[in-house]
Scaffold this motif. Structure first.
Motif, PDB file in Angstrom:
ATOM      1  N   LEU A 244      46.033  35.638  53.296  1.00  0.00           N
ATOM      2  CA  LEU A 244      47.406  35.222  52.993  1.00  0.00           C
ATOM      3  C   LEU A 244      47.962  35.907  51.754  1.00  0.00           C
ATOM      4  O   LEU A 244      49.041  36.485  51.786  1.00  0.00           O
ATOM      5  N   GLY A 245      47.238  35.833  50.626  1.00  0.00           N
ATOM      6  CA  GLY A 245      47.717  36.451  49.386  1.00  0.00           C
ATOM      7  C   GLY A 245      47.988  35.435  48.306  1.00  0.00           C
ATOM      8  O   GLY A 245      47.125  35.157  47.477  1.00  0.00           O
ATOM      9  N   PRO A 246      49.189  34.826  48.264  1.00  0.00           N
ATOM     10  CA  PRO A 246      49.473  33.820  47.243  1.00  0.00           C
ATOM     11  C   PRO A 246      48.760  32.510  47.558  1.00  0.00           C
ATOM     12  O   PRO A 246      48.625  32.135  48.720  1.00  0.00           O
ATOM     13  N   GLY A 247      48.323  31.823  46.506  1.00  0.00           N
ATOM     14  CA  GLY A 247      47.623  30.560  46.710  1.00  0.00           C
ATOM     15  C   GLY A 247      48.332  29.426  46.008  1.00  0.00           C
ATOM     16  O   GLY A 247      49.550  29.297  46.068  1.00  0.00           O
ATOM     17  N   LEU A 248      47.552  28.598  45.323  1.00  0.00           N
ATOM     18  CA  LEU A 248      48.084  27.461  44.584  1.00  0.00           C
ATOM     19  C   LEU A 248      47.516  27.474  43.174  1.00  0.00           C
ATOM     20  O   LEU A 248      46.498  28.109  42.905  1.00  0.00           O
ATOM     21  N   GLY A 249      48.169  26.773  42.270  1.00  0.00           N
ATOM     22  CA  GLY A 249      47.666  26.671  40.905  1.00  0.00           C
ATOM     23  C   GLY A 249      47.681  28.001  40.174  1.00  0.00           C
ATOM     24  O   GLY A 249      48.695  28.710  40.158  1.00  0.00           O
ATOM     25  N   GLU A 250      46.528  28.403  39.617  1.00  0.00           N
ATOM     26  CA  GLU A 250      46.434  29.635  38.842  1.00  0.00           C
ATOM     27  C   GLU A 250      46.664  30.886  39.673  1.00  0.00           C
ATOM     28  O   GLU A 250      47.012  31.944  39.136  1.00  0.00           O
ATOM     29  N   VAL A 251      46.443  30.802  40.970  1.00  0.00           N
ATOM     30  CA  VAL A 251      46.564  31.988  41.832  1.00  0.00           C
ATOM     31  C   VAL A 251      47.814  31.920  42.707  1.00  0.00           C
ATOM     32  O   VAL A 251      47.888  32.557  43.748  1.00  0.00           O
ATOM     33  N   ALA A 252      48.796  31.159  42.263  1.00  0.00           N
ATOM     34  CA  ALA A 252      50.019  31.020  43.061  1.00  0.00           C
ATOM     35  C   ALA A 252      50.782  32.333  43.173  1.00  0.00           C
ATOM     36  O   ALA A 252      51.391  32.623  44.202  1.00  0.00           O
ATOM     37  N   SER A 253      50.749  33.156  42.117  1.00  0.00           N
ATOM     38  CA  SER A 253      51.493  34.412  42.149  1.00  0.00           C
ATOM     39  C   SER A 253      50.580  35.637  42.137  1.00  0.00           C
ATOM     40  O   SER A 253      50.865  36.632  42.787  1.00  0.00           O
ATOM     41  N   ASN A 254      49.476  35.574  41.385  1.00  0.00           N
ATOM     42  CA  ASN A 254      48.530  36.687  41.362  1.00  0.00           C
ATOM     43  C   ASN A 254      47.156  36.186  40.904  1.00  0.00           C
ATOM     44  O   ASN A 254      47.007  35.036  40.505  1.00  0.00           O
ATOM     45  N   PHE A 255      46.175  37.091  40.962  1.00  0.00           N
ATOM     46  CA  PHE A 255      44.789  36.743  40.619  1.00  0.00           C
ATOM     47  C   PHE A 255      44.390  37.319  39.254  1.00  0.00           C
ATOM     48  O   PHE A 255      43.213  37.503  38.985  1.00  0.00           O
ATOM     49  N   THR A 256      45.375  37.576  38.394  1.00  0.00           N
ATOM     50  CA  THR A 256      45.112  38.211  37.110  1.00  0.00           C
ATOM     51  C   THR A 256      44.160  37.391  36.243  1.00  0.00           C
ATOM     52  O   THR A 256      43.296  37.942  35.549  1.00  0.00           O
ATOM     53  N   THR A 257      44.313  36.060  36.280  1.00  0.00           N
ATOM     54  CA  THR A 257      43.510  35.200  35.403  1.00  0.00           C
ATOM     55  C   THR A 257      42.131  34.895  35.958  1.00  0.00           C
ATOM     56  O   THR A 257      41.312  34.274  35.274  1.00  0.00           O
ATOM     57  N   VAL A 258      41.848  35.316  37.192  1.00  0.00           N
ATOM     58  CA  VAL A 258      40.539  35.049  37.796  1.00  0.00           C
ATOM     59  C   VAL A 258      39.489  35.952  37.149  1.00  0.00           C
ATOM     60  O   VAL A 258      39.746  37.136  36.880  1.00  0.00           O
ATOM     61  N   SER A 259      38.308  35.423  36.897  1.00  0.00           N
ATOM     62  CA  SER A 259      37.237  36.200  36.275  1.00  0.00           C
ATOM     63  C   SER A 259      36.737  37.286  37.222  1.00  0.00           C
ATOM     64  O   SER A 259      36.997  37.236  38.441  1.00  0.00           O
ATOM     65  N   ASP A 260      35.998  38.251  36.685  1.00  0.00           N
ATOM     66  CA  ASP A 260      35.457  39.318  37.525  1.00  0.00           C
ATOM     67  C   ASP A 260      34.544  38.794  38.630  1.00  0.00           C
ATOM     68  O   ASP A 260      34.663  39.232  39.779  1.00  0.00           O
TER      69      ASP A 260
END
Length: 499
Positions: A452-468
């Motif tokens: 899908l791409g966009p999610g909810l919460g921290e990943v609603a717009s992008n995955f920049t804040t997700v750890s490696d």
């Protein structure tokens, strides 16, 4: 195991794939805004890798078995996703880390549409075009294109087609020859893409953006050449064109093939003759999956629009109408385009839309998710079990159209659903283990496993804040979703590797 035959095919296809790096390089020199060196270097490196793998095995021409077909499909996506990351990783002003490069490449190629990039509007045209192009290549599956040329290379392709095509009825072919089937799929795909690009252009997009958005629309990918996605264009006509072509791309491409006139070859008295098939638009209305797809889409549009209007979320009801229709179709077909931040919508709408993405598009389409046909069969099987409880001695069948389906098909659907549910839980727990909260982890799992791409919460717009580590989990989840779980999972079973 035909190891050298597999290496020969992979090497040749990597070399072919390297050619796709030339258009972005040409755009870099045309617009003179950077990226040319990165793409030319990536082209040379990719071509060299492909030739080095192919050349020592160039004379190995053996027929593929089913096992080799599965291995090639998985290896092809893994290798091409890795090779596709090279331009993002090349050292220049716009280079990404190795993990981010791999994430962006796999997200594009699997048509997931999740991104770690910000400031997309400021990127050189080469990079912006390349992301869109990767989605287009992955939309129908580069393997299908490979199947079309494999007979020329002396390799049969039916095993690859069965491993790659989505849906529980993937053994059926549109034409007697698998190469013709793959070619027809690509002709349809290319024709729809051209029509979409022309429509965007006529509605006011520049040619560059029209082609780029046509790529990601028909691929149901969701990447955009702008940070604001489709919200960059304050134009309802462009938004409705996107909705129309998303619905077209979410339909089984075999239906498009059957519905429109086409020329085909047949053998008569030992000679090849060409003839025309008239086709019929009634093919759509006769198909249960098409009717269910459209019913689900229109019901979802109605719920979303009525909720936005009743809650007076927008000052003008027409804004609720257009944003509601667009977002409902975009998320439900697993495209992931946005015109505004849907996670700020009232009540249950964000979660409803994410759950709608679990259904996704039709089998044989470019959409992700479980596929409409599987959801329909799950419903009908559930209804059959209820009927059996009411009438223990009754004989009930699960039908598709006018035909009763073999229990083997129904069992396969249940097996897929059970495996999907278990995998979803495991991936979600892994995301939580990397530091995401449970709400964001649920959204990230749905966004990647459903492509899908966009999610909810921290990943609603992008995955920049997700750890490696979280990004590598997301990459694995994207692959599971794109390969419909079993194609990848079967490689981890001991029985697969036994003679």
């Amino acid at each position: 195991m035909q190891v050298r035959t597999i290496l020969r095919i992979l090497g040749l296809l990597i070399a072919v794939f390297s050619v796709t790096l030339l258009p972005p390089a040409a755009l870099a020199y045309f617009y003179e805004d950077g990226g040319g060196w990165a793409f030319l270097s990536a082209f040379v490196l990719s071509l060299a890798i492909g030739l080095l793998i192919w050349y020592p095995n160039r004379d190995k021409r053996q027929e593929l078995k089913t096992r080799e077909g599965f291995i090639i499909v998985v290896m092809f996506w893994v290798v091409l996703g890795s090779v596709g990351a090279i331009p993002f990783w090349m050292p220049d002003a716009y280079s990404l880390s190795f993990t981010d490069s791999m994430f962006e490449s796999f997200s594009a190629l699997t048509t997931t549409g999740a991104t770690i990039l910000t400031g997309i509007d400021e990127l050189p045209h080469a990079y912006r075009f390349y992301r869109q192009q990767l989605q287009w290549l992955g939309g129908m599956g580069i393997i299908v294109l490979a199947v079309a040329i494999l007979p020329i290379l002396g390799i049969g392709g039916i095993q690859l087609y069965r491993a790659e095509m989505p849906g529980p009825m993937k053994d059926s072919k549109m034409t007697p020859r698998i190469a013709d089937t793959a070619k027809q799929l690509w002709y349809i795909y290319l024709g729809i893409t051209i029509a979409c690009a022309l429509a965007y252009w006529a509605a006011g997009m520049t040619p560059f953006n029209a082609v780029g958005h046509a790529f990601s629309t028909v691929a149901i990918g969701g990447f955009s050449t702008h940070d604001a996605s489709m919200g960059y264009y304050d134009n309802p006509v462009i938004h409705m064109i996107c909705v129309l072509f998303l619905l077209i791309a979410a339909v089984n491409f075999a239906l498009h093939f059957a519905a429109f006139p086409r020329m085909y070859s047949r053998r008569v008295n030992g000679k090849n003759e060409r003839d025309w098939s008239k086709g019929s638009l009634l093919t759509y209305s006769r198909d249960p999956e098409f009717r269910a797809l459209m019913g689900i889409q229109f019901a979802l549009m109605l719920v979303v629009v009525l909720t936005l209007v009743s809650q007076r979320f927008h000052p003008d009801w027409s804004d609720s109408l257009f944003h509601g229709i667009f977002q409902a179709v975009s998320i439900a077909t697993t495209a992931g385009f946005t015109t505004e931040s849907y996670v700020t919508w009232p009540l249950f709408l964000p979660v409803l839309l994410i759950f709608a993405s679990f259904i996704g598009g039709s089998a044989g389409s470019t959409g992700g998710g479980l596929k409409v046909i599987r959801v329909l069969l799950l419903y009908r099987q559930g209804k059959r079990e209820i009927d059996r409880l009411v009438h223990p001695k009754g004989v009930f069948t699960v039908k598709w159209g006018d035909k009763a389906l073999p229990d083997r098909v129904v069992q396969a659907v249940w097996g897929f659903f059970a495996t999907y549910a278990l995998l979803f839980v495991i991936i979600m727990l892994l995301f939580i283990a990397t530091g995401l909260d449970d709400y964001s982890a649920f959204g990230a799992t749905a966004a990647t496993l459903n492509n899908l791409g966009p999610g909810l919460g921290e990943v609603a717009s992008n995955f920049t804040t997700v750890s490696d580590p979280g990004k590598w989990i997301a990459i694995l989840s994207m692959l599971f979703g794109r390969l419909e779980i079993f194609t990848l999972l079967v490689l981890f079973t001991p029985a697969f590797w036994k003679h």
